[in-house]
Design an enzyme around this catalytic site. Structure first.
Site, PDB file in Angstrom:
ATOM      1  N   GLU A  18       0.782  -1.234   0.000  1.00  0.00           N
ATOM      2  CA  GLU A  18       0.000   0.000   0.000  1.00  0.00           C
ATOM      3  C   GLU A  18       0.820   1.295   0.000  1.00  0.00           C
ATOM      4  OE1 GLU A  18      -2.872  -0.142   3.183  1.00  0.00           O
ATOM      5  OE2 GLU A  18      -4.023  -1.719   2.202  1.00  0.00           O
ATOM      6  N   GLU A  24      -5.668  -8.560   1.084  1.00  0.00           N
ATOM      7  CA  GLU A  24      -6.246  -8.211   2.386  1.00  0.00           C
ATOM      8  C   GLU A  24      -7.736  -7.967   2.216  1.00  0.00           C
ATOM      9  OE1 GLU A  24      -4.514  -4.905   4.516  1.00  0.00           O
ATOM     10  OE2 GLU A  24      -2.478  -5.603   4.122  1.00  0.00           O
TER      11      GLU A  24
HETATM   12  C1  FCB Z   1      -4.382  -1.975   5.574  1.00  0.00           C
HETATM   13  C2  FCB Z   1      -2.981  -2.306   6.047  1.00  0.00           C
HETATM   14  C3  FCB Z   1      -2.943  -3.316   7.160  1.00  0.00           C
HETATM   15  C4  FCB Z   1      -4.076  -3.139   8.147  1.00  0.00           C
HETATM   16  C5  FCB Z   1      -5.395  -3.041   7.435  1.00  0.00           C
HETATM   17  C6  FCB Z   1      -6.582  -2.916   8.346  1.00  0.00           C
HETATM   18  O1  FCB Z   1      -4.394  -0.668   5.073  1.00  0.00           O
HETATM   19  O2  FCB Z   1      -2.224  -2.802   4.990  1.00  0.00           O
HETATM   20  O3  FCB Z   1      -1.674  -3.249   7.757  1.00  0.00           O
HETATM   21  O4  FCB Z   1      -3.822  -2.060   8.952  1.00  0.00           O
HETATM   22  O5  FCB Z   1      -5.385  -1.969   6.544  1.00  0.00           O
END
Ligand code: FCB
Length: 459
Positions: free
Chosen positions: A163, A354
């Site tokens: 990210e 994620e």
């Molecule tokens: C993302 C991050 C991760 C975590 C989630 C909830 O932005 O990559 O580390 O904090 O959000």
């Protein structure tokens, strides 16, 4: 909803969020250690000092992963744990830790998915300009080389950066994340360009040096837009809005991923950012644009809207969504649309690296009843399955997170894990969602969401 054969099910964490600070194990300080020492930056004054003490409890944690039947574990390597000064002398204890972790995973048939950078930038290198310094790309390439030399006989899945949208946007532009120094937009653009160069160089290092054929990507955060109906005009307007850059910030879906995958910055961004653009040297875009094996997407929520007469996209307000404990709206369809739109633009297979939710979880009688998370995962996965059924090539799903952990500026109050962590005792408890996820993995399928009582009745 069946998932394709060979579809990969996993869970993710990151070094600073679970390990305990690197300097306790002979490593160096990261910018997150320093950030946490400034009062008022992190809720409750929390820090990642001990987090989930994963450095000492990794073996126990791998047993839990195996119990769930996880096929992949996405984790990150702490750069300052391996290189206390960011460059130069290696902290062998730090490197050995990842070696043991990888062995433990493989011994349990869990594929290590290794992320090279998940925000814990070495403080010493920050003092030398951090991502603002063009040399940062080479520092990162050298660090990558060390990890590849040590682990690529066993690790095949590599993610360069997690990210950049967030650590550049929140960390270097807004200042609400480490290093916490709001910079002028032009400076942040320079940091962004250097981090992109770091990505490209790291991919080159992995391809040149890996002992086993590597599978490489980066993980992107998104700011997603979805059509409010299934009218083709609305769908097209939503697609275009996803990749448009209309504001001077980093929360868009093209500024980082277009250079990585298509080899150029998006035109509208170049126009809007023209006065602030850093120097781009000959060859930079070619360095950044390296062949990638899939597109890594971190997907949590999106917004609905529809086309206006001017072929623009207008948000539909007043939708009442359930909200997570972080106040993010629950919008399962984002796992249908975002993969679709990403695939249309980048023509790469996709992995959701994620997805998950913060929930106010507590242990009662040895159990954590997180039905809200089961509902969340079920509904999102059902939509993801629909995208796959429509022909979007998706290779896997990695939930955030394996464990409750240090949620950056939110501290420990926000619980994202499918496994509960009681921080004072470091006791782990599988939440109901973890049991549910185990069954999903075993079936390689999800059915449409039914509340717990109905599920039990039909079981
Ligand atoms: C993302 C991050 C991760 C975590 C989630 C909830 O932005 O990559 O580390 O904090 O959000």
């Amino acid at each position: 909803m069946k998932f394709p054969p060979g579809f990969i099910w996993g869970a993710a964490t990151s070094s600073y969020q679970i390990e305990g600070a690197a300097y306790h194990g002979g490593g160096g300080h990261s910018i997150w250690d320093m950030f946490g020492r400034h009062e008022g930056r992190i809720i409750n004054g929390d820090t990642g000092e001990w987090a989930c003490d994963h450095v000492n409890r990794y073996a126990e944690d791998v047993v839990l992963m195996a119990d769930l039947g996880l096929q992949a574990y996405r984790f990150s390597v702490s750069w300052p744990r391996v290189l206390p000064a960011g460059v130069g002398t290696i902290n062998q204890r730090g490197l050995d830790f990842y070696d043991r972790l990888v062995d433990a995973l493989l011994a349990n048939n869990i594929e290590p998915w290794l992320t090279l950078f998940h925000w814990d930038f070495p403080h010493e290198l920050y003092c030398r300009g951090g991502w603002l310094n063009r040399a940062s790309a080479d520092w990162f390439a050298d660090f990558t080389q060390i990890i590849v030399a040590r682990l690529s006989d066993r690790v095949t899945h590599w993610c360069t950066l997690n990210e950049p949208q967030v650590y550049i946007g929140l960390g270097h532009h807004q200042g609400s994340h480490a290093p916490g120094m709001p910079m002028a937009f032009g400076e942040a653009l320079r940091a962004a360009h250097n981090t992109l160069l770091a990505h490209g160089k790291a991919v080159q290092v992995i391809r040149a040096g890996a002992h086993k054929a590597p599978v490489i990507s980066a993980s992107h955060a998104g700011n997603f837009f979805m059509p409010a109906g299934d009218n083709p005009v609305d769908i097209e307007a939503a697609r275009a809005r996803n990749f448009a850059i209309g504001e001077k910030n980093f929360f868009n879906n093209s500024w980082f991923s277009d250079p990585m995958v298509l080899g150029n910055y998006p035109e509208d961004g170049l126009e809007l950012f023209a006065a602030d653009m850093p120097e781009i040297r000959a060859g930079d875009m070619a360095t950044i644009c390296q062949p990638l094996d899939y597109f890594g997407a971190n997907i949590y929520w999106g917004r609905y809207g529809r086309a206006t007469r001017e072929q623009d996209f207008e948000l539909v307000e007043a939708e009442r969504f359930a909200r997570t404990d972080l106040d993010w709206p629950v919008t399962p369809e984002v796992l249908y649309w975002a993969p679709k739109f990403y695939h249309q633009r980048y023509a790469l297979p996709l992995v959701v690296t994620e997805n998950g939710m913060a929930n106010a979880d507590a242990v009662t009688d040895g159990m954590v009843d997180d039905e809200a998370r089961i509902e969340f995962m079920n509904r999102y996965l059902y939509e993801y399955g629909r995208a796959i059924a429509d022909g979007v090539p998706c290779l896997g799903y990695i939930t955030w997170s394996l464990l409750d952990n240090f949620e950056w500026a939110e501290g420990y109050a926000k619980r994202f894990g499918i496994i509960h962590v009681d921080y004072p005792t470091q006791q782990r408890t599988l939440k109901q969602s973890a049991h549910w996820y185990r069954a999903v993995i075993a079936d390689n399928a999800v059915s449409q969401y039914q509340p717990a009582r109905q599920r039990m009745a039909s079981a």
